[in-house]
Design an enzyme around this catalytic site. Structure first.
Site, PDB file in Angstrom:
ATOM      1  CG  ASP A 117      -2.073   1.012   1.079  1.00 26.05           C
ATOM      2  OD1 ASP A 117      -2.425   1.376  -0.057  1.00 26.05           O
ATOM      3  OD2 ASP A 117      -2.594   1.452   2.122  1.00 26.05           O
ATOM      4  CG  ASP A 119      -1.207   5.093  -2.100  1.00 30.25           C
ATOM      5  OD1 ASP A 119      -2.176   5.152  -2.852  1.00 30.25           O
ATOM      6  OD2 ASP A 119      -1.207   4.470  -1.020  1.00 30.25           O
ATOM      7  CG  ASN A 217      -0.635   9.488   3.903  1.00 25.32           C
ATOM      8  OD1 ASN A 217      -1.473  10.060   3.221  1.00 25.32           O
ATOM      9  ND2 ASN A 217      -0.675   8.184   4.114  1.00 25.32           N
TER      10      ASN A 217
END
Length: 384
Positions: A117, A119, A217
């Site tokens: 995961d 990204d 993030n």
């Protein structure tokens, strides 16, 4: 930009004529049949149709070359990489697009066949700098996989890369020629990387570092063009991933999660502000924080401002990263500071009010934040 994060979609980027309100072009982040990159989806169940590739952070524009630089999200399902063998272009990639046509000029994929995961949706920072004695036009990106990258923004070639988190377990590092993980094998349909921690049907419960929230993030980095230093808001994390294999060919309902498993948080998560010298690609400082960096950074010639989810905002010395000032707002911070001038005086402003993904999915890693009161306030400070 395409909607959804993990809902079995096929991502895209589009341009609209603001005079006519008509779409000019649309570029899909998952190639269609016979398009360049379609051969990187090697399954027989048309996994590319629901391959993910959301584009959920705004790209950057270079007027000198009329180029858009855009980050692409993870493939779907998130953790069941065996469902979608192949490198899964253009997920987890930086794309350079012709702004007039949407044609992809080049791409760089950070984590092929991503099972973590990770990204690659972070903002692209466009910098001109002298790198090891050579003047270069760089595209900087701090990836969720825990590595910071500098690419030549004209060609997409790898310039340098290094970890910006304290702990990386999913790979031993980057190949300094290609920028790919050292274990990457283009001949393999499913990448194993560090097989001991790579989630799979055969290894369904693993601990990965950084965790799936990423080493960074969405919160934006900041750049100091005087010092040539790039500051990254870091999530120092590990978490546990459990694979629940998806069934190939199974219909996916509207807005139905399509993840192939999920994470949980058995370990505490902290943070840091990490500084990188872009002229060398070396880490030159790390200011550790007790909580993850859920808001972005602001750099001035002498200072770096940040906020924490416990309500603290602070200013660091831009050279040493030593704390020079702090203030407790009483409410969690997950927004970046900004600065402005009024009547010749400089101010710093920041929105306060914690929320979003952390409270929903990751709060167990910082249990004392459960008692933080929600708020919605704007704080403004004068810079003396």
């Amino acid at each position: 930009m395409s909607p959804a994060l993990s809902y079995g979609i096929r991502g895209w980027i589009a341009a609209t004529d603001l005079s006519t309100q008509k779409e000019i072009w649309r570029t899909y982040t998952i190639p269609g049949k016979d398009e360049p990159g379609s051969d990187t989806w090697k399954d027989s169940a048309n996994a590319a149709a629901t391959g993910g590739g959301s584009t959920w952070v705004t790209g950057s524009y270079d007027p000198s070359s009329n180029t858009l630089y855009w980050g692409v999200g993870n493939p779907g399902p998130d953790w069941d990489a065996q469902y979608r063998p192949g490198d899964n272009l253009y997920t987890d990639s930086t794309l350079a697009l012709d702004a007039n046509t949407g044609k992809i000029k080049w791409h760089f994929q950070h984590t092929p066949n991503d099972a973590f995961d990770y990204d690659s949706v972070s903002e692209n920072v466009l910098v001109d700098a002298l790198v090891n004695g050579r003047q270069m036009r760089l595209d900087l990106e701090a990836d969720r996989n825990g590595f910071a990258y500098a690419l030549d923004r004209d060609s997409g070639s790898f310039v340098w890369g290094l970890p910006f988190v304290k702990k990386v377990t999913w790979t031993k590092g980057l190949d300094q020629e290609t920028g790919k993980p050292v274990e990457y094998d283009p001949k393999l349909p499913v990448q194993k990387y560090n097989a001991a921690v790579t989630p799979s049907k055969e290894n369904p419960v693993t601990m990965i570092c950084p965790g799936n929230m990423g080493g960074k993030n969405w919160p934006p980095t900041a750049y100091n063009p005087v010092l040539k230093e790039w500051y990254i808001p870091v999530i120092e994390s590990c978490n546990r991933i459990t694979v629940k294999a998806e069934t190939p060919g199974k219909p996916i309902g509207k807005r139905e999660l399509f993840t192939g498993g999920g994470p949980d948080q058995p370990e505490r998560i902290t943070g840091s502000v990490t500084a990188i010298d872009v002229t060398t690609g070396k880490q030159v400082g790390k200011h550790e924080t007790p909580y993850p960096m859920l808001g972005g950074l602001l750099a001035t010639p002498d200072l770096v401002f940040y906020g924490q989810p416990d309500g603290k905002i602070a200013a660091l010395d831009a050279k040493t990263l030593q704390e020079l000032w702090s203030f407790n707002t009483g409410g969690g911070v997950n927004a970046p500071p900004m600065t402005f001038l009024s009547d010749g005086k400089q101010y710093v402003a920041i929105l306060v009010g914690q929320g979003g993904a952390w409270d929903k999915w990751f709060i167990d890693a910082t249990p004392e934040l459960k008692s933080m009161q929600p708020s919605s306030a704007l704080y403004v400070f004068a810079v003396n």
